[in-house]
Design a protein around this motif. Structure first.
Motif, PDB file in Angstrom:
ATOM      1  N   THR A   1       0.771  -1.211  -0.088  1.00  0.00           N
ATOM      2  CA  THR A   1       0.043  -0.224   0.274  1.00  0.00           C
ATOM      3  C   THR A   1       0.862   1.124  -0.100  1.00  0.00           C
ATOM      4  OG1 THR A   1      -0.101   0.255   2.459  1.00  0.00           O
ATOM      5  CG2 THR A   1      -1.826  -1.313   1.264  1.00  0.00           C
ATOM      6  N   ALA A   2       0.399   2.571  -0.098  1.00  0.00           N
ATOM      7  CA  ALA A   2       1.038   3.711  -0.383  1.00  0.00           C
ATOM      8  C   ALA A   2       1.623   3.775   1.249  1.00  0.00           C
ATOM      9  CB  ALA A   2       0.188   4.841  -0.407  1.00  0.00           C
ATOM     10  N   THR A   3       0.988   3.410   2.194  1.00  0.00           N
ATOM     11  CA  THR A   3       1.293   3.433   3.614  1.00  0.00           C
ATOM     12  C   THR A   3       2.513   2.542   3.866  1.00  0.00           C
ATOM     13  OG1 THR A   3      -0.959   4.248   4.440  1.00  0.00           O
ATOM     14  CG2 THR A   3       0.686   3.201   6.084  1.00  0.00           C
ATOM     15  N   ASP A   4       2.429   1.275   3.386  1.00  0.00           N
ATOM     16  CA  ASP A   4       3.648   0.702   3.372  1.00  0.00           C
ATOM     17  C   ASP A   4       5.079   1.342   2.811  1.00  0.00           C
ATOM     18  OD1 ASP A   4       2.052  -1.748   4.494  1.00  0.00           O
ATOM     19  OD2 ASP A   4       1.684  -2.484   2.478  1.00  0.00           O
ATOM     20  N   PHE A   5       4.724   1.788   1.616  1.00  0.00           N
ATOM     21  CA  PHE A   5       5.944   2.378   1.007  1.00  0.00           C
ATOM     22  C   PHE A   5       6.362   3.589   1.819  1.00  0.00           C
ATOM     23  CE2 PHE A   5       7.536   5.808  -1.499  1.00  0.00           C
ATOM     24  CZ  PHE A   5       8.590   5.154  -2.354  1.00  0.00           C
ATOM     25  N   LEU A   6       5.423   4.348   2.460  1.00  0.00           N
ATOM     26  CA  LEU A   6       6.078   5.500   3.307  1.00  0.00           C
ATOM     27  C   LEU A   6       6.845   5.039   4.461  1.00  0.00           C
ATOM     28  CD1 LEU A   6       2.687   7.816   3.255  1.00  0.00           C
ATOM     29  CD2 LEU A   6       4.890   8.212   2.188  1.00  0.00           C
ATOM     30  N   LEU A   7       6.269   3.984   4.960  1.00  0.00           N
ATOM     31  CA  LEU A   7       6.878   3.462   6.382  1.00  0.00           C
ATOM     32  C   LEU A   7       8.226   2.795   5.872  1.00  0.00           C
ATOM     33  CD1 LEU A   7       3.644   2.310   8.313  1.00  0.00           C
ATOM     34  CD2 LEU A   7       5.065   4.241   8.713  1.00  0.00           C
ATOM     35  N   VAL A   8       8.310   1.987   4.829  1.00  0.00           N
ATOM     36  CA  VAL A   8       9.532   1.224   4.651  1.00  0.00           C
ATOM     37  C   VAL A   8      10.350   1.726   3.584  1.00  0.00           C
ATOM     38  CG1 VAL A   8      10.091  -1.222   4.000  1.00  0.00           C
ATOM     39  CG2 VAL A   8       8.248  -0.826   5.261  1.00  0.00           C
TER      40      VAL A   8
ATOM     41  N   LEU B   1      10.347   4.678   1.734  1.00  0.00           N
ATOM     42  CA  LEU B   1      10.614   6.254   1.570  1.00  0.00           C
ATOM     43  C   LEU B   1      11.769   6.769   2.923  1.00  0.00           C
ATOM     44  CD1 LEU B   1      10.263   8.723   0.202  1.00  0.00           C
ATOM     45  CD2 LEU B   1       8.192   9.186   1.656  1.00  0.00           C
ATOM     46  N   PRO B   2      11.845   6.184   3.905  1.00  0.00           N
ATOM     47  CA  PRO B   2      12.609   6.863   4.767  1.00  0.00           C
ATOM     48  C   PRO B   2      14.285   6.736   4.461  1.00  0.00           C
ATOM     49  CG  PRO B   2      10.941   5.644   6.228  1.00  0.00           C
ATOM     50  CD  PRO B   2      10.887   5.232   4.412  1.00  0.00           C
ATOM     51  N   PRO B   3      14.918   5.502   4.025  1.00  0.00           N
ATOM     52  CA  PRO B   3      16.347   5.634   3.291  1.00  0.00           C
ATOM     53  C   PRO B   3      16.306   6.422   2.321  1.00  0.00           C
ATOM     54  CG  PRO B   3      15.265   3.476   3.125  1.00  0.00           C
ATOM     55  CD  PRO B   3      14.164   4.448   3.676  1.00  0.00           C
ATOM     56  N   ILE B   4      15.317   6.697   1.401  1.00  0.00           N
ATOM     57  CA  ILE B   4      15.484   7.770   0.296  1.00  0.00           C
ATOM     58  C   ILE B   4      15.423   9.177   0.615  1.00  0.00           C
ATOM     59  CG2 ILE B   4      14.419   8.558  -1.789  1.00  0.00           C
ATOM     60  CD1 ILE B   4      13.447   5.572  -2.446  1.00  0.00           C
ATOM     61  N   ALA B   5      14.465   9.359   1.691  1.00  0.00           N
ATOM     62  CA  ALA B   5      14.505  10.802   2.448  1.00  0.00           C
ATOM     63  C   ALA B   5      15.666  11.269   3.115  1.00  0.00           C
ATOM     64  CB  ALA B   5      13.237  10.871   3.280  1.00  0.00           C
ATOM     65  N   GLU B   6      16.409  10.105   3.653  1.00  0.00           N
ATOM     66  CA  GLU B   6      17.894  10.370   4.230  1.00  0.00           C
ATOM     67  C   GLU B   6      18.760  10.753   3.127  1.00  0.00           C
ATOM     68  OE1 GLU B   6      20.366  10.655   7.450  1.00  0.00           O
ATOM     69  OE2 GLU B   6      18.370  10.560   7.343  1.00  0.00           O
ATOM     70  N   MET B   7      18.641  10.124   1.935  1.00  0.00           N
ATOM     71  CA  MET B   7      19.533  10.484   0.936  1.00  0.00           C
ATOM     72  C   MET B   7      19.515  12.248   0.473  1.00  0.00           C
ATOM     73  SD  MET B   7      19.761   7.431  -1.683  1.00  0.00           S
ATOM     74  CE  MET B   7      19.026   5.926  -1.321  1.00  0.00           C
TER      75      MET B   7
ATOM     76  N   VAL C   1      16.275   1.033  -5.553  1.00  0.00           N
ATOM     77  CA  VAL C   1      15.498  -0.205  -5.264  1.00  0.00           C
ATOM     78  C   VAL C   1      14.807   0.007  -4.198  1.00  0.00           C
ATOM     79  CG1 VAL C   1      16.816  -1.633  -7.119  1.00  0.00           C
ATOM     80  CG2 VAL C   1      17.490  -1.637  -4.628  1.00  0.00           C
ATOM     81  N   GLY C   2      13.735  -0.758  -3.834  1.00  0.00           N
ATOM     82  CA  GLY C   2      13.163  -0.549  -2.839  1.00  0.00           C
ATOM     83  C   GLY C   2      12.819  -1.822  -1.875  1.00  0.00           C
ATOM     84  N   SER C   3      12.854  -2.059  -0.931  1.00  0.00           N
ATOM     85  CA  SER C   3      12.264  -3.354  -0.221  1.00  0.00           C
ATOM     86  C   SER C   3      11.020  -3.765  -0.706  1.00  0.00           C
ATOM     87  CB  SER C   3      12.403  -3.050   1.217  1.00  0.00           C
ATOM     88  OG  SER C   3      13.417  -2.691   1.866  1.00  0.00           O
ATOM     89  N   LEU C   4       9.999  -3.001  -0.908  1.00  0.00           N
ATOM     90  CA  LEU C   4       8.573  -3.378  -1.155  1.00  0.00           C
ATOM     91  C   LEU C   4       8.379  -3.237  -2.685  1.00  0.00           C
ATOM     92  CD1 LEU C   4       6.728  -1.657   1.655  1.00  0.00           C
ATOM     93  CD2 LEU C   4       7.536  -4.065   1.617  1.00  0.00           C
TER      94      LEU C   4
END
Length: 103
Positions: A32-39, A41-47, A71-74
């Motif tokens: 879901t979009a929420t899954d993406f935001l929680l899993v 997005l954070p490492p990309i936002a950190e970049m 690449v993402g985890s999800l």
């Protein structure tokens, strides 16, 4: 050492994310979009927060725009574009998810 910048998401970013992932998990386990935001997005936002100046510049001559292709985890592949504001913060403007690598 790069400075740490505040990162936020634009409303349009969330609209684009919802259009690609939505609120419900898919039959094959798509996130879901929420899954993406929680899993994912954070490492990309950190970049964007810690390495903005080192990210690729998607618009030649516009150093205030940067992008991350990752690449993402999800999800298989993600392209996120952000903009550096006058206040030094980064606003994530767009997200594009490539599903071709599949689940």
């Amino acid at each position: 050492m790069n400075e740490r910048r505040p990162v936020r998401v634009d409303d349009r970013f969330l609209e684009l994310l919802d259009a690609q992932l939505g609120e419900e998990r898919g039959l094959d386990g798509q996130p879901t979009a929420t899954d993406f935001l929680l899993v994912d997005l954070p490492p990309i936002a950190e970049m964007f927060a810690t390495g903005f100046d080192d990210l690729m510049m998607p618009i030649p001559g516009r150093s205030d725009y940067r992008a991350v292709l990752s690449v993402g985890s999800l999800v298989p592949r993600i392209l996120i574009t952000g903009h550096l504001g006058d206040d030094g913060s980064v606003t994530l403007l767009s997200v594009r998810i490539d599903f071709e690598a599949g689940w």
